[in-house]
Scaffold this motif. Structure first.
Motif, PDB file in Angstrom:
ATOM      1  N   PRO A  62       5.563   2.954  -0.037  1.00  0.00           N
ATOM      2  CA  PRO A  62       4.532   3.290   0.952  1.00  0.00           C
ATOM      3  C   PRO A  62       5.112   3.221   2.362  1.00  0.00           C
ATOM      4  O   PRO A  62       5.929   2.361   2.669  1.00  0.00           O
ATOM      5  CB  PRO A  62       3.460   2.223   0.728  1.00  0.00           C
ATOM      6  N   GLY A  66       2.249   7.819   4.480  1.00  0.00           N
ATOM      7  CA  GLY A  66       2.151   8.295   3.103  1.00  0.00           C
ATOM      8  C   GLY A  66       3.222   7.667   2.239  1.00  0.00           C
ATOM      9  O   GLY A  66       3.880   6.709   2.640  1.00  0.00           O
ATOM     10  N   TYR A  89      -1.076  10.243   2.560  1.00  0.00           N
ATOM     11  CA  TYR A  89      -2.116   9.505   1.840  1.00  0.00           C
ATOM     12  C   TYR A  89      -3.334  10.367   1.517  1.00  0.00           C
ATOM     13  O   TYR A  89      -3.949  10.191   0.470  1.00  0.00           O
ATOM     14  CB  TYR A  89      -2.549   8.265   2.633  1.00  0.00           C
ATOM     15  N   MET A 121      -4.035   2.518  -3.243  1.00  0.00           N
ATOM     16  CA  MET A 121      -4.486   3.553  -2.300  1.00  0.00           C
ATOM     17  C   MET A 121      -5.292   2.941  -1.163  1.00  0.00           C
ATOM     18  O   MET A 121      -5.942   1.989  -1.263  1.00  0.00           O
ATOM     19  CB  MET A 121      -5.328   4.597  -3.031  1.00  0.00           C
TER      20      MET A 121
END
Length: 121
Positions: A62, A66, A89, A121
Motif C-alpha cells: 500500500p 494506491g 484505491y 481497503m
C-alpha cells in the motif's frame, strides 16, 4: 423425406448454437480457488487459461495513493517476467475471500481488475 430430415438437422444445429450463445455469462468467467466467481468483465477465460488469479500478499504494497504490485514468474500463471502495476484505491474491488487477486488482460503488462481483502481497503 431426405430434405425434411436435413432441414430438421439444420434446425436442431441452430437451436443448439442459439442455446450455447444464450448460456449464463458466468460461463465466460471463472472462479477463484476459494470458490467465488470473478466478474465476467474481469475474466475472459477458464481456471486453466484465465487471466485472473490470487497473488501472494507479499507482492502488494500500500502507498498513499494506491497499491503497488510487483509480480514475478510464479506469482501468477501469466507472468513471464517481473512486472509492476499501480492500482489507485478507487479502482480496487473487494475480494471474495481474504486474498489479493489480479486479472491481467489482454497481456501480462496490463492489469484489468485488482481485488483486495475488505480489511485492507
Amino acid at each position: 423425406m431426405r430434405a425434411v430430415a436435413k432441414q430438421r438437422m439444420t434446425s436442431l444445429a441452430g437451436v443448439i448454437a442459439t442455446a450455447a450463445a444464450l448460456q449464463d455469462v458466468s460461463a465466460f468467467a471463472h472462479s477463484a480457488s476459494s470458490g467465488w466467481t470473478y466478474p465476467p468483465a474481469c475474466c475472459h477465460g477458464d481456471p486453466m487459461t484465465g487471466e485472473c488469479s490470487s497473488i501472494p500478499g507479499t507482492t502488494v504494497t500500500p502507498t498513499p495513493d494506491g497499491y503497488v504490485i510487483i509480480l514475478r514468474p510464479g506469482d501468477h500463471r501469466r507472468v513471464t517476467h517481473q512486472d509492476r502495476y499501480f492500482v489507485p484505491y478507487d479502482s480496487v474491488i473487494p475480494s471474495g475471500d481474504d486474498n489479493f487477486h489480479i486479472c491481467l488482460h489482454p497481456t501480462e503488462e496490463h492489469e484489468n481488475c485488482f481485488f483486495a481483502p475488505a480489511e485492507t481497503m
